[in-house]
Design a protein around this motif. Structure first.
Motif, short mmCIF file in Angstrom:
data_model
loop_
_atom_site.label_atom_id
_atom_site.label_comp_id
_atom_site.label_asym_id
_atom_site.label_seq_id
_atom_site.Cartn_x
_atom_site.Cartn_y
_atom_site.Cartn_z
N UNK A 241 33.29 -29.32 71.90
CA UNK A 241 33.68 -30.14 73.04
C UNK A 241 33.51 -29.50 74.40
N UNK A 242 32.72 -28.46 74.47
CA UNK A 242 32.49 -27.85 75.77
C UNK A 242 33.29 -26.57 75.97
N UNK A 243 32.83 -25.78 76.90
CA UNK A 243 33.39 -24.45 77.12
C UNK A 243 34.71 -24.48 77.89
N UNK A 244 34.82 -25.33 78.90
CA UNK A 244 35.95 -25.28 79.83
C UNK A 244 37.32 -25.42 79.18
N UNK A 245 37.52 -26.41 78.27
CA UNK A 245 38.88 -26.54 77.70
C UNK A 245 39.33 -25.31 76.94
N UNK A 246 38.42 -24.62 76.28
CA UNK A 246 38.79 -23.43 75.51
C UNK A 246 39.06 -22.24 76.42
N UNK A 247 38.29 -22.13 77.52
CA UNK A 247 38.58 -21.07 78.49
C UNK A 247 39.97 -21.29 79.10
N UNK A 248 40.27 -22.55 79.39
CA UNK A 248 41.57 -22.87 79.97
C UNK A 248 42.70 -22.56 78.98
N UNK A 249 42.49 -22.91 77.72
CA UNK A 249 43.52 -22.62 76.73
C UNK A 249 43.71 -21.12 76.58
N UNK A 250 42.61 -20.38 76.55
CA UNK A 250 42.71 -18.92 76.43
C UNK A 250 43.53 -18.33 77.58
N UNK A 251 43.26 -18.80 78.80
CA UNK A 251 44.01 -18.30 79.96
C UNK A 251 45.49 -18.65 79.85
N UNK A 252 45.77 -19.88 79.43
CA UNK A 252 47.17 -20.30 79.31
C UNK A 252 47.91 -19.45 78.28
N UNK A 253 47.27 -19.20 77.15
CA UNK A 253 47.92 -18.41 76.10
C UNK A 253 48.14 -16.98 76.54
N UNK A 254 47.18 -16.41 77.24
CA UNK A 254 47.35 -15.04 77.73
C UNK A 254 48.48 -14.97 78.76
N UNK A 255 48.66 -16.06 79.46
CA UNK A 255 49.68 -16.10 80.51
C UNK A 255 51.07 -16.46 79.97
N UNK A 256 51.14 -17.44 79.06
CA UNK A 256 52.42 -18.01 78.64
C UNK A 256 52.80 -17.72 77.19
N UNK A 257 51.85 -17.20 76.39
CA UNK A 257 52.13 -17.04 74.97
C UNK A 257 51.88 -18.33 74.21
N UNK B 102 51.50 -16.20 65.83
CA UNK B 102 50.21 -15.52 65.99
C UNK B 102 50.21 -14.67 67.26
N UNK B 103 49.36 -13.65 67.27
CA UNK B 103 49.25 -12.78 68.43
C UNK B 103 48.53 -13.52 69.56
N UNK B 104 49.14 -13.65 70.74
CA UNK B 104 48.50 -14.42 71.82
C UNK B 104 47.14 -13.88 72.23
N UNK C 227 41.33 -14.71 72.17
CA UNK C 227 39.97 -14.24 71.85
C UNK C 227 39.26 -15.23 70.94
N UNK C 228 40.01 -15.84 70.01
CA UNK C 228 39.41 -16.86 69.14
C UNK C 228 39.03 -18.09 69.97
N UNK C 229 39.83 -18.42 70.99
CA UNK C 229 39.46 -19.50 71.90
C UNK C 229 38.16 -19.17 72.64
N UNK C 230 38.01 -17.90 73.05
CA UNK C 230 36.75 -17.47 73.67
C UNK C 230 35.57 -17.72 72.74
N UNK C 231 35.79 -17.44 71.45
CA UNK C 231 34.72 -17.64 70.47
C UNK C 231 34.35 -19.11 70.35
N UNK C 232 35.35 -19.97 70.35
CA UNK C 232 35.08 -21.41 70.27
C UNK C 232 34.39 -21.90 71.54
#
Length: 375
Positions: free
Chosen positions: A122-138, A167-169, A174-179
């Protein structure tokens, strides 16, 4: 080279054909709890955890990870277990790992099943955003919406939701980065292994159209859509997933009735069906499906060999009426009267002379019926 392996669980005989099962993002190997034990009856099943999920170390991957990195970890696990070639089935991110392996390491994969997954996500942006959110908020906030992303309304698997929360945030991100970086659409035509695609009809994360796209591009792929299933089909619809995987791994069940007719002959089967009643119908179905649709179709033994074994077993238990039927079947399966006699003589040693004596009398009567001009 990574020294630590992905956490994994093995089930089934060590000598059986190997099957690796890959998880979805946010889950653990518990995703396969209702499917893996059944598959382990005929396969050496190895379930594995994503980095930072379940029992796998979080530092196996880092920021900017790719699906190729995850596939490399799976190959390290396979190498450590002595698996040169294996069947593979994976859900979502686990399915993407399977697609990568089939494209880049086809010599390692004997069969592929991709469940509730995609050749892109579904595109790169939503996963980059999720990765940032998880790194920030857990992960606590994201885990609150897991049921809605994974299952149809009213269904949940608390163990999997807990795995998501725990799971480890950093590894999850990093798995979100892969997706985010994954897009294999231009390579799907290169996949040559037998491929099954399984879609959940109600899956909001990877809708059926994503699986259809893969099925249309992979030569001779098979697509199965599961009504009532959302994103984690093995947890929500385990029986349907099990049926699809068994067909993919072991081939479709042969027509038991057709094999029964080939071995026993049309007159015998016609008489059995004519005598069938509502009381005996389930037993007749049992015989056709299991004895004739699974055992007699197993290519490990020839029909000649199966006839010899069957004759021996019937003599041992004194089943003379069935023995007569299977003497006729033995002739149909290519045994000569002399070979049938040799089998019965063998039974005299191990089943006893009286049993063999009765068996010879039954077989002689049947063989006489087959002589020209008789019966």
């Amino acid at each position: 080279m990574t020294t630590e392996l992905l956490n994994h669980r093995e089930e089934g005989p060590a000598s059986a054909p190997p099957l690796l099962l890959g998880p979805s993002l946010g889950t653990s190997l518990a995703l396969w709890d209702q499917v893996a034990p059944e598959l382990s009856a005929a396969h050496r099943v190895i379930r594995w955890d994503l980095p930072g999920h379940g029992g796998s170390a979080a530092d196996l991957i880092g920021p900017g990870a790719t699906v190729g990195d995850l596939a490399a970890l799976v190959l390290e696990l396979a190498d450590a277990l002595g698996l040169d070639r294996f069947a593979y089935a994976g859900v979502s991110l686990g399915g993407a790992v399977g697609l990568h392996l089939a494209v880049h390491h086809p010599e390692r994969v004997s069969s592929l099943a991709v469940l509730c997954s995609s050749a892109h996500f579904g595109g790169e942006a939503p996963w980059r955003e999720r990765a940032e959110r998880v790194r920030r908020e857990g992960l606590a906030g994201l885990a609150e919406s897991a049921d809605a992303r994974w299952f149809t309304p009213g269904f949940s698997v608390p163990r999997l939701v807990r795995d998501h929360r725990e799971a480890d945030p950093g590894a999850y991100a990093a798995c979100c980065d892969a997706l985010a970086a994954f897009d294999l659409r231009d390579r799907l035509g290169d996949i040559t292994v037998p491929t099954l695609l399984v879609a959940g009809r109600q899956d909001p994360a990877t809708p059926p159209a994503h699986l259809r796209e893969i099925a249309d591009a992979v030569p001779e792929a098979t697509l199965v859509e599961l009504p009532g299933a959302s994103h984690l089909a093995p947890a929500q619809c385990p029986r349907a997933v099990l049926t699809a995987l068994r067909t993919q791994l072991d081939g479709p069940v042969a027509s038991g009735t057709a094999v029964r007719r080939e071995v026993l002959g049309d007159p015998h089967v016609d008489r059995a069906q004519a005598r069938q009643t509502p009381f005996t119908a389930r037993f007749q179905d049992f015989v056709s499906r299991y004895a004739w649709g699974e055992i007699w179709t197993d290519p490990t033994l020839s029909r000649r060999e199966r006839s010899m074994i069957t004759l021996t077993a019937l003599v041992a238990h004194g089943h003379h009426e069935e023995l007569a039927t299977h003497v006729r079947a033995a002739l149909r399966n290519g045994l000569t009267p002399e070979e049938i006699g040799a089998v019965l003589l063998q039974t005299a040693v191990y089943c006893g002379v009286p049993a063999a004596n009765a068996a010879f009398a039954t077989a002689q009567r049947v063989l006489a019926e087959q002589e020209p001009g008789r019966g």
